[in-house]
Write an enzyme that holds these catalytic residues in place. Structure first.
Site, mmCIF file in Angstrom:
data_model
loop_
_atom_site.group_PDB
_atom_site.id
_atom_site.type_symbol
_atom_site.label_atom_id
_atom_site.label_comp_id
_atom_site.label_asym_id
_atom_site.label_seq_id
_atom_site.Cartn_x
_atom_site.Cartn_y
_atom_site.Cartn_z
ATOM 1 N N GLU A 26 47.708 -47.567 38.200
ATOM 2 C CA GLU A 26 46.958 -48.448 37.304
ATOM 3 C C GLU A 26 46.449 -49.679 38.030
ATOM 4 O O GLU A 26 47.113 -50.201 38.935
ATOM 5 C CB GLU A 26 47.816 -48.913 36.117
ATOM 6 C CG GLU A 26 47.784 -47.996 34.905
ATOM 7 C CD GLU A 26 48.804 -46.898 35.006
ATOM 8 O OE1 GLU A 26 48.681 -45.898 34.267
ATOM 9 O OE2 GLU A 26 49.727 -47.016 35.828
ATOM 10 N N THR A 27 45.282 -50.122 37.593
ATOM 11 C CA THR A 27 44.739 -51.427 37.966
ATOM 12 C C THR A 27 44.578 -52.229 36.682
ATOM 13 O O THR A 27 43.975 -51.753 35.713
ATOM 14 C CB THR A 27 43.381 -51.295 38.676
ATOM 15 O OG1 THR A 27 43.560 -50.602 39.920
ATOM 16 C CG2 THR A 27 42.776 -52.668 38.949
#
Length: 263
Positions: free
Chosen positions: A47-48
């Site tokens: 995830e970002t």
């Protein structure tokens, strides 16, 4: 456009443990969703997180390399860690506005504590073709956002082998598969798999605990519990059941910081 970027190991008190998340500060105008997605692809992490301050609150969004996701624990923890340590927020609480509603992160006894919605799973059926991907048969099957497979013991979770090709070939959609059991030293343990994702086994999954906490709390008759996620990087989580909310606490460590330059 220049965007500050950080990488944080969440749910760990040391580098190279827990779950790495990228955290990107949006100080001016939001880039398009297409650009946000490309940044997540370029980062190539599970995830970002992208956040922007709005008065005394923050708007927060999460992207996997494949799509925007509705809830992510470790990237929320990582974002709060950066706000406290790099942006030097003086308070002891951070309020995030997200697609899953308001999320609060609180400093508590040396940890960062997430206040997330509870997602009690319900009994479900999994297709036989998907079950064949698991080397050990679960004793119970549930589902909320994610499937949750309950096994007999911690050793089964440790020894479990999952065929990623068989799962990725199925019409799975969004979400993942939680594999969980009562722990030997922790109250419960887990592993988490994402069919079709670039990161098949997630190191530590905060949002999956939104389902495991109410389940194990009911099974064990306990409000407060300790959980281990048994990935190679390992994760440590302190969990509390609050009815329609769950509290998930852990550490975070900054790995790097830099700048994204977009023409």
């Amino acid at each position: 456009m220049k965007l500050p970027i950080y990488q944080v190991d969440a749910f760990s008190n040391h580098l190279f443990g827990g779950n790495p998340a990228a955290v990107v500060l949006i100080s001016d105008q939001w880039p398009t969703d297409d650009v946000l997605q490309k940044i997540a692809i370029e980062n190539n992490l599970a995830e970002t997180a992208f956040f922007q301050k709005r008065e005394n609150r923050y708007q927060l969004r999460w992207f996997t390399p494949e799509f925007e996701i509705d809830l992510c624990g470790h990237a929320t923890l990582a974002s709060a860690h950066i706000i406290f340590t790099e942006l030097h927020d003086k308070g002891d609480k951070i309020y995030f506005d997200t697609v899953s509603g308001e999320l609060v992160v609180t400093k508590k006894e040396g940890l960062l504590q997430l206040d997330f919605p509870s997602r009690m799973p319900e009994e479900a059926i999994m297709e036989k073709s998907m079950l064949k991907a698991f080397s050990i048969k679960p004793k119970e099957i549930y589902k909320s956002r994610d499937y949750m497979l309950v096994f007999e013991s911690e050793i089964e979770i440790r020894e479990l082998v999952v065929n990623s090709s068989m799962l990725s070939a199925s019409d799975f959609g969004k979400g993942g598969i939680i594999c969980t059991a009562q722990g030997d030293e922790a109250d419960f343990v887990s592993r988490f798999f994402l069919p079709g994702a670039s990161v098949f086994e997630d190191p530590v999954t905060g949002s999956a605990h939104c389902s495991m906490i109410p389940y194990w709390s009911e099974k064990m008759g306990k409000e407060k519990m300790v959980a281990y996620q048994l990935s190679e990087r390992m994760g440590y989580l302190e969990c509390t059941n609050r009815g329609d909310r769950v509290l998930i606490a852990g550490n975070a460590v900054t790995y790097l910081k830099g700048e994204i330059m977009i023409e």
